[in-house]
Every structure is written in C-alpha cells, then in structure tokens.
Design a protein around this motif. Structure first.
Motif, PDB file in Angstrom:
ATOM      1  N   UNK A   1       0.818  -1.199  -0.110  1.00  0.00           N
ATOM      2  CA  UNK A   1       0.043   0.065   0.046  1.00  0.00           C
ATOM      3  C   UNK A   1       0.913   1.141   0.082  1.00  0.00           C
ATOM      4  N   UNK A   2       0.581   2.267  -0.806  1.00  0.00           N
ATOM      5  CA  UNK A   2       1.430   3.387  -1.007  1.00  0.00           C
ATOM      6  C   UNK A   2       1.074   4.055  -2.220  1.00  0.00           C
ATOM      7  N   UNK A   3       1.316   5.397  -2.127  1.00  0.00           N
ATOM      8  CA  UNK A   3       1.568   6.177  -3.498  1.00  0.00           C
ATOM      9  C   UNK A   3       2.636   7.197  -3.383  1.00  0.00           C
ATOM     10  N   UNK A   4       3.451   7.017  -4.376  1.00  0.00           N
ATOM     11  CA  UNK A   4       4.748   7.649  -4.523  1.00  0.00           C
ATOM     12  C   UNK A   4       4.808   8.750  -5.389  1.00  0.00           C
ATOM     13  N   UNK A   5       5.375   9.911  -5.263  1.00  0.00           N
ATOM     14  CA  UNK A   5       5.588  11.009  -6.157  1.00  0.00           C
ATOM     15  C   UNK A   5       7.055  11.249  -6.365  1.00  0.00           C
TER      16      UNK A   5
ATOM     17  N   UNK B   1      18.061  -2.018  -2.934  1.00  0.00           N
ATOM     18  CA  UNK B   1      17.676  -2.665  -1.549  1.00  0.00           C
ATOM     19  C   UNK B   1      17.561  -1.816  -0.560  1.00  0.00           C
ATOM     20  N   UNK B   2      18.652  -0.880  -0.515  1.00  0.00           N
ATOM     21  CA  UNK B   2      18.545   0.038   0.454  1.00  0.00           C
ATOM     22  C   UNK B   2      17.703   1.211   0.405  1.00  0.00           C
ATOM     23  N   UNK B   3      17.362   1.495  -0.935  1.00  0.00           N
ATOM     24  CA  UNK B   3      16.507   2.351  -1.063  1.00  0.00           C
ATOM     25  C   UNK B   3      14.956   1.995  -0.970  1.00  0.00           C
TER      26      UNK B   3
ATOM     27  N   UNK C   1      11.051   4.895 -11.353  1.00  0.00           N
ATOM     28  CA  UNK C   1       9.846   4.353 -11.449  1.00  0.00           C
ATOM     29  C   UNK C   1       9.806   2.703 -11.886  1.00  0.00           C
ATOM     30  N   UNK C   2      10.826   2.302 -12.476  1.00  0.00           N
ATOM     31  CA  UNK C   2      10.900   0.942 -13.195  1.00  0.00           C
ATOM     32  C   UNK C   2      11.246   0.208 -11.555  1.00  0.00           C
ATOM     33  N   UNK C   3      12.022   0.778 -10.645  1.00  0.00           N
ATOM     34  CA  UNK C   3      12.138  -0.046  -9.374  1.00  0.00           C
ATOM     35  C   UNK C   3      10.928  -0.070  -8.448  1.00  0.00           C
ATOM     36  N   UNK C   4      10.155   0.916  -8.513  1.00  0.00           N
ATOM     37  CA  UNK C   4       9.056   1.134  -7.479  1.00  0.00           C
ATOM     38  C   UNK C   4       7.864   0.822  -8.037  1.00  0.00           C
ATOM     39  N   UNK C   5       7.399   0.790  -9.206  1.00  0.00           N
ATOM     40  CA  UNK C   5       6.200   0.755  -9.742  1.00  0.00           C
ATOM     41  C   UNK C   5       5.665  -0.614  -9.381  1.00  0.00           C
ATOM     42  N   UNK C   6       6.543  -1.682  -9.368  1.00  0.00           N
ATOM     43  CA  UNK C   6       5.904  -3.250  -9.106  1.00  0.00           C
ATOM     44  C   UNK C   6       5.506  -3.386  -7.843  1.00  0.00           C
ATOM     45  N   UNK C   7       5.981  -2.467  -6.862  1.00  0.00           N
ATOM     46  CA  UNK C   7       6.078  -2.488  -5.504  1.00  0.00           C
ATOM     47  C   UNK C   7       4.977  -1.957  -4.923  1.00  0.00           C
ATOM     48  N   UNK C   8       4.312  -0.704  -5.529  1.00  0.00           N
ATOM     49  CA  UNK C   8       3.571  -0.071  -4.847  1.00  0.00           C
ATOM     50  C   UNK C   8       2.235   0.323  -5.649  1.00  0.00           C
TER      51      UNK C   8
ATOM     52  N   UNK D   1      16.087  14.903 -13.867  1.00  0.00           N
ATOM     53  CA  UNK D   1      16.977  13.875 -14.753  1.00  0.00           C
ATOM     54  C   UNK D   1      15.921  12.629 -15.055  1.00  0.00           C
ATOM     55  N   UNK D   2      15.705  12.881 -16.461  1.00  0.00           N
ATOM     56  CA  UNK D   2      14.438  11.827 -16.856  1.00  0.00           C
ATOM     57  C   UNK D   2      14.989  10.567 -16.746  1.00  0.00           C
ATOM     58  N   UNK D   3      16.162  10.105 -16.893  1.00  0.00           N
ATOM     59  CA  UNK D   3      16.816   8.821 -16.584  1.00  0.00           C
ATOM     60  C   UNK D   3      16.534   8.340 -15.146  1.00  0.00           C
ATOM     61  N   UNK D   4      16.831   9.416 -14.297  1.00  0.00           N
ATOM     62  CA  UNK D   4      16.528   8.782 -12.863  1.00  0.00           C
ATOM     63  C   UNK D   4      15.181   8.591 -12.625  1.00  0.00           C
TER      64      UNK D   4
END
Length: 456
Positions: free
Chosen positions: A3-7, A114-116, A20-27, A12-15
C-alpha cells in the motif's frame, strides 16, 4: 503490491525512469514529474504518502537549497506526507539540515536498490501511521462534538428558570467548580451540559459519573483507573473517569451518595489535581472542570457528619439551585407541547393536541417528579391516545387530578418512595424497565430501594 502512493520529483529523466521501474511493481501508484513547480498542484490533486525529491534542479547548482525550499513547501501544505531527499552531493551538514527541516530520510545517487526500497518502505509506513493518527484525532473530535451536542433543550421563560440561566451565563466561561442542587427530575444534568457547552472546554468531552451507581470496591478503579494485574479481574489496563475527562468537564451526579470513607480519596485527587491508577506508582496530572449535582441538603449532611465539610467547600465554589416544576408554572405547557411534538413524531401520531381543560389540569398539578414525570406522562398519553384530542383522563387517574401544588403535604423522600414503588408495580417488578421510566440507572434504583426498604 504494498500500500502506498509515491511521487518522484527529479529533473533527470533517466533517474525518473530508473526509480519508476524499481518502485512501480512494489506500490499502488508511482508518478513522476521533472518540473518542481508542478509539485504542489500535483499533491493537491492526488493523494500521496511519499515524495522522493531531488535536491538540485538548476544546472551547475549543487547547494541543495532548491530541495530544502520544496521540502519546506511540502511540509507546510501536507505535513503528513513523508519526504525522502535524493542528491549526488551528500554531506553530513546538508543531511542534518534537511532532517531538521522535516525530511524523513536522505539518500545518495547512485543508490543501492535494496537500501532504497527499505528507506521507501519505512517512509511510507511513517506517513500511513501519521495519517491514521490524524484520522483517529478527527474521529475523536467528531465523537466529542456528537456527545456534546445539545439534543435536549432548556425550555422555559419563567422568572425562576431565567434566573438560573443568568447564573449559568456568568459562570460558564470560568473554570470554577459548581454544585447543582434540586429535586429529582428538575434537569440538573441538562444545566451541567449547558455550562460545559458554553465553556472554553466545549471542544472536549464531558464525562458523567453516577456516584450512586459506583460500588465502594470499584470506586478507585472507576474514577482513577487501574493497570493490568492490579487486582484479580484486572485483565487489562483501564483509564479512569478523571483521565477521560482531562481538559474537559467531569460531572459527578448524586455526589451526596458517596460514602464518607471514599470522600477523602476524592478530596485528595481534587486538591492535588492528579490521580494514581490502582496498581501504579506514578501519578497522572489532571486538568478538569468539576460539576457536581445532588437532590440532598448538603449542609444538613455536613451537620449530620455524613459529608466532609472540606470536600463541600471544594465542590461548592458556585451553587446553582434548579427550581422544581411547581415553581415554574409558566413553563409547564411549553414543556408539555415540546414533549407532545417529540413523542407524536416518534409514535407516528402528528395530529395530536391537548384540550383546554387538560392544559389547566396539567398546569395545576404539582409534578412531584418534575420535568421527568411530565415527560413520561406526555409520552404515555401519546402512546395510549385513541383520538386527536388528549383529555384530562389521558394524563391523570382520578386520584391524581386533585393533587394541588403544596410543598408541605408530603416530604420529598416520601414522594420519591411512592414514585419508585409505583414504577416497580407498573412494570411488574422489572427493575430495568422501572429505572428507565424513572430516568435513573438500574444501580441507582437498587440503592434507593435499599434506602427506602422497598422489596422487589
């Protein structure tokens, strides 16, 4: 998916893409913007639990001031949202400055995935916890407003009741202790509620305790609370009435029923303005406005050695005497009409009215049970009515009609005993139903039955 919404806010569009690729599957939801000027409008339009915020947006500027600026704006407008700052230029001083400004955490580019993820998880849990607490606080405020709402009005324009209301208006804004006296059924609790709702404590709760219903063995537990394991049945800790009323009003009804051996404990709590839960060692400070009520002559009880004089002084800074209904003749019919409307709506009989002869008898009757008796009389008449006109016999039996207002005919205790006996008989010995009819608790009724030697 957690559960959670992230902005995510980074120029930097690469960042943005990598996060987004790291977090989208998780939240549940992950949104990205590259222009921080869109940040506040995005937060206003959508619900977020976490902002991942870059600290530098202008080329060649690495001070982190931009990130600190937007952090401040986020916390000003959305204090419950967690903010994790991201920068490629980390130093301890900047990190401390950001944390002091309200940041939840601080990570460096390039990050370890993993730390992030762990940092994001903790930050979102913190935000959800804050929002839950804020929601509970709002529910508490709504509940207090609901409890404090004046469902019952003080109806009347007689000189006797207007004199009481003038006193209420004078003392309500103060924190002084008040003793309200008057016969049963005169509306003492209603006066206490009006004082609370007009006071500076009106946004807090008014806690009511029927002292006649509190047993001696549970007195300290009820009023002061207890900790788990304090005694045999203490399976969990309990907050006492004093602590529940903290910052609000504590209304001790039927204060005269408090046994002499317990009066000293109440006095100590009032003098020290603190209570210690049963089984605990640490006292808890209390901030209450105390209002007490009784139908007894407190000075007589002091003279008889049944009530402590020092406790009476403590609770009796201001004394308000609520007049009986027989001294409020002009208020009888307005009250009767009010109850008629109330119960006509409740029982689906909206066209009822009272005949002139019945009005005269209602006004002439002495009402030993006061407003409570009048209300019950009107309710019964509405329930039993067979026509649109309520006549004398709908309200009174033959023997009751001739009962004129004479305060010397029967002593108050005899009246009370008679009312209790009648209520028990009418309810075929059902104590709960009799207590409801009399407008008192079942425990209070048992106490009064013992007092008057009434057998069930």
């Amino acid at each position: 998916m957690a559960k959670g919404n992230i902005l995510i806010v980074d120029d930097n569009k690469n960042v943005l893409l990598a996060l987004e690729m790291l977090l989208a599957p998780e939240y549940n939801k992950v949104s990205c913007i590259s222009n921080p000027n869109l940040l506040l409008s995005e937060l206003q339009s959508n619900s977020y639990h976490l902002v991942l915020l870059d600290m530098n947006f202008k080329a060649g500027v690495n001070t982190g001031n931009e990130g600190l600026y937007w952090l401040q704006r986020i916390k000003e407008n959305h204090p419950d949202i967690s903010v994790v700052l991201i920068t490629a230029y980390g130093d301890v001083e900047l990190a401390v400055k950001a944390l002091k400004a309200g940041a939840t955490d601080f990570v460096l580019k390039p990050w370890e995935n993993q730390k992030l993820l762990a940092t994001v998880k903790s930050a979102i849990e913190l935000s959800l916890s804050k929002m839950e607490i804020e929601g509970l606080k709002q529910k508490e405020k709504d509940l207090i407003r609901s409890i404090n709402r004046e469902d019952k009005q003080i109806i009347g324009s007689s000189a006797a009741i207007l004199d009481v209301l003038r006193t209420v208006d004078k003392v309500a804004q103060t924190n002084t202790n008040i003793l309200i006296t008057g016969e049963n059924g005169t509306g003492k609790e209603l006066i206490a509620r009006r004082i609370h709702n007009m006071s500076v404590r009106s946004n807090e709760i008014m806690v009511t305790v029927d002292m006649g219903a509190v047993s001696e063995t549970l007195f300290e537990s009820e009023l002061f609370g207890h900790v788990k394991g304090a005694f045999t049945d203490a399976h969990e800790s309990r907050t006492g009435k004093f602590e529940l009323a903290n910052r609000g009003t504590l209304f001790l009804d039927e204060i005269a029923n408090l046994p002499l051996n317990l009066q000293s404990k109440l006095l100590v709590a009032l003098q020290n303005r603190e209570v210690t839960r049963v089984g605990a060692n640490q006292p808890n400070p209390i901030d209450i406005r105390l209002i007490c009520a009784t139908n007894k002559d407190m000075n007589q009880l002091v003279d008889n050695g049944e009530f402590r004089e020092d406790l009476l002084y403590r609770i009796n800074t201001i004394h308000i005497e609520v007049p009986p209904l027989r001294r409020r003749k002009d208020d009888i019919m307005p009250l009767a009409e009010h109850f008629l409307t109330k119960y006509s709506e409740k029982y689906g009989k909206p066209s009822l009215s009272i005949t002139q002869q019945a009005k005269e008898k209602l006004t002439d009757y002495s009402w030993p049970g006061n407003i409570r008796e009048l209300e019950h009389t009107i309710e019964k008449a509405v329930i039993m009515s067979e026509s649109g006109k309520l006549k004398v016999h709908d309200f009174f039996s033959g023997s009751t009609v001739s009962h004129k207002a004479d305060t010397n005919v029967v002593k108050l205790d005899e009246m009370e005993k008679k009312m209790i006996t009648l209520a028990i008989e009418k309810n075929a010995g059902n104590i709960k139903a009799a207590a409801n009819q009399l407008g008192i608790t079942r425990q209070t009724l048992y106490n009064k039955m013992r007092k008057y030697g009434i057998n069930q």
